[in-house]
Design a protein around this motif. Structure first.
Motif, PDB file in Angstrom:
ATOM      1  N   ARG A  87       0.839  -1.211   0.000  1.00 50.03           N
ATOM      2  CA  ARG A  87       0.000   0.000   0.000  1.00 50.03           C
ATOM      3  C   ARG A  87       0.865   1.249   0.000  1.00 50.03           C
ATOM      4  NH1 ARG A  87      -5.518  -0.201   2.274  1.00 50.03           N
ATOM      5  NH2 ARG A  87      -5.009   1.887   2.941  1.00 50.03           N
ATOM      6  N   PHE A  88       1.942   1.210   0.769  1.00 45.87           N
ATOM      7  CA  PHE A  88       2.864   2.344   0.836  1.00 45.87           C
ATOM      8  C   PHE A  88       3.524   2.573  -0.524  1.00 45.87           C
ATOM      9  CE2 PHE A  88       7.178   3.985   1.975  1.00 45.87           C
ATOM     10  CZ  PHE A  88       6.768   5.250   2.377  1.00 45.87           C
ATOM     11  N   ILE A  89       3.960   1.494  -1.158  1.00 43.82           N
ATOM     12  CA  ILE A  89       4.594   1.606  -2.476  1.00 43.82           C
ATOM     13  C   ILE A  89       3.593   2.163  -3.492  1.00 43.82           C
ATOM     14  CG2 ILE A  89       5.560   0.271  -4.394  1.00 43.82           C
ATOM     15  CD1 ILE A  89       6.850  -1.520  -2.191  1.00 43.82           C
ATOM     16  N   THR A  90       2.363   1.701  -3.453  1.00 39.76           N
ATOM     17  CA  THR A  90       1.325   2.215  -4.357  1.00 39.76           C
ATOM     18  C   THR A  90       1.118   3.712  -4.132  1.00 39.76           C
ATOM     19  OG1 THR A  90       0.219   0.071  -4.396  1.00 39.76           O
ATOM     20  CG2 THR A  90      -1.094   1.986  -5.048  1.00 39.76           C
ATOM     21  N   ALA A  91       1.056   4.130  -2.878  1.00 40.37           N
ATOM     22  CA  ALA A  91       0.872   5.554  -2.567  1.00 40.37           C
ATOM     23  C   ALA A  91       2.041   6.378  -3.100  1.00 40.37           C
ATOM     24  CB  ALA A  91       0.724   5.752  -1.063  1.00 40.37           C
ATOM     25  N   ILE A  92       3.250   5.854  -2.952  1.00 38.00           N
ATOM     26  CA  ILE A  92       4.426   6.568  -3.458  1.00 38.00           C
ATOM     27  C   ILE A  92       4.372   6.694  -4.975  1.00 38.00           C
ATOM     28  CG2 ILE A  92       6.923   6.369  -3.806  1.00 38.00           C
ATOM     29  CD1 ILE A  92       7.065   5.183  -0.972  1.00 38.00           C
ATOM     30  N   MET A  93       3.999   5.616  -5.633  1.00 48.00           N
ATOM     31  CA  MET A  93       3.958   5.620  -7.097  1.00 48.00           C
ATOM     32  C   MET A  93       2.865   6.547  -7.637  1.00 48.00           C
ATOM     33  SD  MET A  93       6.493   3.758  -7.818  1.00 48.00           S
ATOM     34  CE  MET A  93       6.309   3.553  -9.559  1.00 48.00           C
ATOM     35  N   GLN A  94       1.812   6.739  -6.895  1.00 52.78           N
ATOM     36  CA  GLN A  94       0.703   7.575  -7.359  1.00 52.78           C
ATOM     37  C   GLN A  94       0.858   9.043  -6.968  1.00 52.78           C
ATOM     38  OE1 GLN A  94      -2.736   5.600  -5.762  1.00 52.78           O
ATOM     39  NE2 GLN A  94      -2.810   4.106  -7.422  1.00 52.78           N
ATOM     40  N   THR A  95       1.851   9.338  -6.161  1.00 55.40           N
ATOM     41  CA  THR A  95       2.053  10.698  -5.696  1.00 55.40           C
ATOM     42  C   THR A  95       3.020  11.424  -6.619  1.00 55.40           C
ATOM     43  OG1 THR A  95       1.708   9.976  -3.419  1.00 55.40           O
ATOM     44  CG2 THR A  95       2.798  12.094  -3.733  1.00 55.40           C
TER      45      THR A  95
END
Length: 152
Positions: A128-136
């Motif tokens: 989830r953290f990696i997804t948030a980073i990639m979408q930011t």
């Protein structure tokens, strides 16, 4: 004690929420209560006068008087509050020895809130953290500091 979605009683805190409010006034707490409290919420406090405003807003308010010192920490109504605050203090003291509280507190509190609310599903936390980073979208240090300075 809370009820799980299936109606069973739960004996531990499920989620935590840290929200800044300007004061314990009706004007400050009304917008917070509208977004943070369910219509049938029961607010339990230690009787601090500021919490009386939740009764005026139509919520049930239970006052539990806690003793001084160690005895106050043993009151069952505040057990999980004390656990959460103790964990928060440990996290801040261990990770962030000193920081400009007024400037960055909302970020550190958001981190503790995120980890606490997802502690039962640790395997999904990193993806989830990696997804948030990639979408930011990327932002500069100056942009980050500016956001912290204006208090958002």
């Amino acid at each position: 004690m809370a009820k799980a979605q299936d109606g069973a009683l739960v004996r531990q805190a499920q989620r935590v929420r840290f929200d800044p409010v300007n004061s314990f006034s009706f004007a400050s707490l009304r917008p917070w209560a509208d977004k943070a409290l369910a219509a049938d919420a029961v607010v339990t406090s230690d009787g601090l006068l500021g919490f009386e405003v939740v009764s005026r807003m139509g919520f049930e308010h239970q006052v539990v008087i806690a003793g001084k010192g160690r005895a106050g920490c043993e009151v069952s109504a505040f057990k999980w509050l004390n656990v959460i605050l103790g964990n928060l203090k440990t996290a801040l003291m261990g990770t962030h020895h000193a920081f400009a509280f007024a400037k960055y507190a909302h970020r550190y509190l958001a981190e503790v809130q995120y980890r606490f609310n997802r502690r039962f599903d640790l395997t999904s936390m990193v993806p989830r953290f990696i997804t948030a980073i990639m979408q930011t979208a990327p932002c500069s240090r100056r942009q980050i500091q500016y956001v912290a300075e204006i208090g958002t």
